[in-house]
Design an enzyme around this catalytic site. Structure first.
Site, PDB file in Angstrom:
ATOM      1  N   SER A   1     -37.864  33.752  48.159  1.00  0.00           N
ATOM      2  CA  SER A   1     -36.647  34.103  48.906  1.00  0.00           C
ATOM      3  C   SER A   1     -36.891  35.169  49.985  1.00  0.00           C
ATOM      4  O   SER A   1     -36.348  35.042  51.090  1.00  0.00           O
ATOM      5  CB  SER A   1     -35.549  34.561  47.945  1.00  0.00           C
ATOM      6  OG  SER A   1     -35.199  33.496  47.102  1.00  0.00           O
TER       7      SER A   1
ATOM      8  N   THR B   1     -31.809  35.129  40.451  1.00  0.00           N
ATOM      9  CA  THR B   1     -32.574  34.021  39.882  1.00  0.00           C
ATOM     10  C   THR B   1     -32.743  34.239  38.382  1.00  0.00           C
ATOM     11  O   THR B   1     -32.130  35.138  37.799  1.00  0.00           O
ATOM     12  CB  THR B   1     -33.903  33.824  40.668  1.00  0.00           C
ATOM     13  OG1 THR B   1     -34.505  32.614  40.215  1.00  0.00           O
ATOM     14  CG2 THR B   1     -34.864  34.987  40.477  1.00  0.00           C
TER      15      THR B   1
ATOM     16  N   LYS C   1     -28.722  34.291  36.105  1.00  0.00           N
ATOM     17  CA  LYS C   1     -27.658  33.553  36.796  1.00  0.00           C
ATOM     18  C   LYS C   1     -26.336  33.548  36.028  1.00  0.00           C
ATOM     19  O   LYS C   1     -25.262  33.540  36.627  1.00  0.00           O
ATOM     20  CB  LYS C   1     -28.107  32.121  37.092  1.00  0.00           C
ATOM     21  CG  LYS C   1     -29.161  32.054  38.181  1.00  0.00           C
ATOM     22  CD  LYS C   1     -29.469  30.623  38.553  1.00  0.00           C
ATOM     23  CE  LYS C   1     -30.440  30.575  39.724  1.00  0.00           C
ATOM     24  NZ  LYS C   1     -30.582  29.223  40.275  1.00  0.00           N
TER      25      LYS C   1
ATOM     26  N   GLY D   1     -38.527  20.288  45.029  1.00  0.00           N
ATOM     27  CA  GLY D   1     -37.349  21.117  45.276  1.00  0.00           C
ATOM     28  C   GLY D   1     -37.481  22.121  46.412  1.00  0.00           C
ATOM     29  O   GLY D   1     -36.610  22.984  46.568  1.00  0.00           O
TER      30      GLY D   1
ATOM     31  N   ASP E   1     -26.534  26.500  44.813  1.00  0.00           N
ATOM     32  CA  ASP E   1     -27.558  25.517  44.424  1.00  0.00           C
ATOM     33  C   ASP E   1     -27.098  24.074  44.671  1.00  0.00           C
ATOM     34  O   ASP E   1     -27.847  23.251  45.195  1.00  0.00           O
ATOM     35  CB  ASP E   1     -27.927  25.683  42.946  1.00  0.00           C
ATOM     36  CG  ASP E   1     -28.774  26.922  42.711  1.00  0.00           C
ATOM     37  OD1 ASP E   1     -29.572  27.280  43.599  1.00  0.00           O
ATOM     38  OD2 ASP E   1     -28.648  27.543  41.637  1.00  0.00           O
TER      39      ASP E   1
ATOM     40  N   ASN F   1     -25.662  32.379  41.962  1.00  0.00           N
ATOM     41  CA  ASN F   1     -26.973  32.758  42.515  1.00  0.00           C
ATOM     42  C   ASN F   1     -26.840  33.656  43.741  1.00  0.00           C
ATOM     43  O   ASN F   1     -27.851  34.037  44.332  1.00  0.00           O
ATOM     44  CB  ASN F   1     -27.813  31.524  42.852  1.00  0.00           C
ATOM     45  CG  ASN F   1     -27.290  30.788  44.060  1.00  0.00           C
ATOM     46  OD1 ASN F   1     -26.151  30.995  44.483  1.00  0.00           O
ATOM     47  ND2 ASN F   1     -28.108  29.927  44.625  1.00  0.00           N
TER      48      ASN F   1
ATOM     49  N   ALA G   1     -30.283  24.521  35.531  1.00  0.00           N
ATOM     50  CA  ALA G   1     -30.636  23.832  36.779  1.00  0.00           C
ATOM     51  C   ALA G   1     -29.843  22.531  36.901  1.00  0.00           C
ATOM     52  O   ALA G   1     -29.292  22.214  37.961  1.00  0.00           O
ATOM     53  CB  ALA G   1     -32.130  23.552  36.794  1.00  0.00           C
TER      54      ALA G   1
ATOM     55  N   ALA H   1     -30.392  19.379  30.683  1.00  0.00           N
ATOM     56  CA  ALA H   1     -29.001  19.817  30.502  1.00  0.00           C
ATOM     57  C   ALA H   1     -28.874  21.334  30.584  1.00  0.00           C
ATOM     58  O   ALA H   1     -27.876  21.908  30.181  1.00  0.00           O
ATOM     59  CB  ALA H   1     -28.487  19.320  29.145  1.00  0.00           C
TER      60      ALA H   1
HETATM   61  P1  ATR Z   1     -33.146  25.822  33.540  1.00  0.00           P
HETATM   62  O1  ATR Z   1     -32.235  26.992  33.769  1.00  0.00           O
HETATM   63  O2  ATR Z   1     -34.377  25.782  34.398  1.00  0.00           O
HETATM   64  O3  ATR Z   1     -32.409  24.531  33.554  1.00  0.00           O
HETATM   65  P2  ATR Z   1     -33.098  25.793  30.672  1.00  0.00           P
HETATM   66  O4  ATR Z   1     -31.657  26.106  30.711  1.00  0.00           O
HETATM   67  O5  ATR Z   1     -33.992  26.482  29.697  1.00  0.00           O
HETATM   68  O6  ATR Z   1     -33.768  26.057  32.090  1.00  0.00           O
HETATM   69  O7  ATR Z   1     -33.236  24.195  30.493  1.00  0.00           O
HETATM   70  C1  ATR Z   1     -34.468  23.572  30.385  1.00  0.00           C
HETATM   71  C2  ATR Z   1     -34.259  22.062  30.277  1.00  0.00           C
HETATM   72  O8  ATR Z   1     -35.556  21.438  30.206  1.00  0.00           O
HETATM   73  C3  ATR Z   1     -33.495  21.633  29.022  1.00  0.00           C
HETATM   74  O9  ATR Z   1     -32.743  20.485  29.335  1.00  0.00           O
HETATM   75  C4  ATR Z   1     -34.647  21.314  28.064  1.00  0.00           C
HETATM   76  O10 ATR Z   1     -34.314  20.385  27.056  1.00  0.00           O
HETATM   77  P3  ATR Z   1     -33.686  20.892  25.642  1.00  0.00           P
HETATM   78  O11 ATR Z   1     -32.228  21.095  25.886  1.00  0.00           O
HETATM   79  O12 ATR Z   1     -33.973  19.779  24.715  1.00  0.00           O
HETATM   80  O13 ATR Z   1     -34.408  22.162  25.294  1.00  0.00           O
HETATM   81  C5  ATR Z   1     -35.632  20.666  29.015  1.00  0.00           C
HETATM   82  N1  ATR Z   1     -37.007  20.680  28.496  1.00  0.00           N
HETATM   83  C6  ATR Z   1     -37.828  21.763  28.385  1.00  0.00           C
HETATM   84  N2  ATR Z   1     -39.030  21.394  27.894  1.00  0.00           N
HETATM   85  C7  ATR Z   1     -38.970  20.047  27.690  1.00  0.00           C
HETATM   86  C8  ATR Z   1     -39.891  19.070  27.208  1.00  0.00           C
HETATM   87  N3  ATR Z   1     -41.142  19.393  26.840  1.00  0.00           N
HETATM   88  N4  ATR Z   1     -39.477  17.782  27.161  1.00  0.00           N
HETATM   89  C9  ATR Z   1     -38.241  17.423  27.539  1.00  0.00           C
HETATM   90  N5  ATR Z   1     -37.311  18.304  28.010  1.00  0.00           N
HETATM   91  C10 ATR Z   1     -37.675  19.596  28.081  1.00  0.00           C
END
Ligand code: ATR
Length: 268
Positions: free
Chosen positions: A19, A64, A68, A236, A105, A89, A133, A130
């Site tokens: 940034s 970040t 957030k 991204g 975002d 953000n 992001a 989910a």
């Molecule tokens: P961010 O803010 O970057 O979205 P987050 O809120 O920690 O970070 O979300 C990470 C996402 O990546 C979640 O959807 C997570 O799935 P879970 O809800 O099952 O934890 C997904 N994720 C992380 N590692 C993963 C993996 N090895 N395989 C599949 N999904 C993964």
């Protein structure tokens, strides 16, 4: 220097943030003198940091990971999108010294899609993940009227929470079918922890567009998986620049020129 406009980005960690480089280029092109710094702020100092930053003449902050969600507590006024997401953000201060939280975002994602001619209206869109992001782009995508907006996640319980949170949008849980997916968005951090794979192969083809919300090295495994289906892939970086541009606009009422932003000299 005193006449520089004080801006910054807060996170933990913060070393990787691009940034400062992006905003320095926006400001130069706009003829503004800014002093945009990365600040390493830990959770326990978050609210105090934000309050002092603005009390001491700070003009705007980007926020970040992992702040957030919790930065919203420091704000006096929340944009509609922040009310919906529960996350922000961008922070700014209005003429009455109130702190305003907004989220750019989703706007950044849509702007980047538009710049790259990635169509969303009437297309079948699947978001993987989910977390924060994923959530940050769901309302903006839904407003573009896709034919279908689906979400899939490793942990099914989080899909249920998401459907409830975004019940005013036509978000659907992903179910296997013979319908091809037009736009597949990776909003997981899966590639960081190993290889990437997702059980949707039969619905992907040469026309599918693959978009990873992460960029640089963090998106390599996703694209190496995607390359067996299609060469239409975008990381991204464009969204990163566009969301920064909307933050800049929220501070200075002018949308910067984003066509020549150079991040080549910046490490991933
Ligand atoms: P961010 O803010 O970057 O979205 P987050 O809120 O920690 O970070 O979300 C990470 C996402 O990546 C979640 O959807 C997570 O799935 P879970 O809800 O099952 O934890 C997904 N994720 C992380 N590692 C993963 C993996 N090895 N395989 C599949 N999904 C993964």
């Amino acid at each position: 220097m005193d006449n520089e406009i004080k801006l910054g980005v807060i996170g933990d960690p913060i070393d990787h943030s691009m940034s400062p480089y992006i905003h320095a280029q926006f400001a130069k092109a706009a003829g503004l003198k800014i002093n945009y710094k990365p600040f390493h702020v830990v959770e326990s100092d978050l609210n105090e940091f934000i309050e002092s930053f603005f009390a001491e003449g700070g003009y705007g902050l980007n926020v970040t990971l992992p702040h957030k969600l919790n930065c919203v507590r420091s704000a006096d006024i929340l944009s509609g999108e922040v009310e919906l997401l529960g996350a922000a953000n961008t922070l700014s201060k209005n003429n009455n010294n109130k702190i305003i939280a907004s989220s750019t975002d989703g706007l950044g994602f849509i702007k980047d899609c538009s710049d790259k001619n990635i169509e969303i209206s009437n297309k079948r869109v699947l978001i993987l993940g989910a977390g924060g992001a994923s959530q940050s782009i769901i309302p903006s995508i839904a407003r573009m009227n896709p034919a279908k907006l689906m979400v899939d996640n490793r942990s099914p319980d989080k899909i249920e929470q998401l459907l409830e949170k975004f019940s005013s949008f036509r978000l659907e849980p992903f179910q296997q079918s013979d319908e091809p997916i037009d736009l597949l968005i990776n909003a997981t951090s899966a590639a960081l922890s190993g290889s990437f794979d997702w059980n949707i192969h039969s619905q992907l083809n040469k026309q599918t567009i693959f978009y990873d919300l992460s960029y640089g090295k963090a998106s390599e495994k996703f694209f190496s998986w995607a390359s067996q289906f299609s060469r239409n892939g975008f990381d991204g970086t464009g969204m990163l620049i566009a969301q920064a541009a909307f933050s800049f606009q929220s501070w200075f009422d002018t949308f910067p020129d984003i066509s020549n932003i150079n991040l080549n000299n910046v490490n991933d």
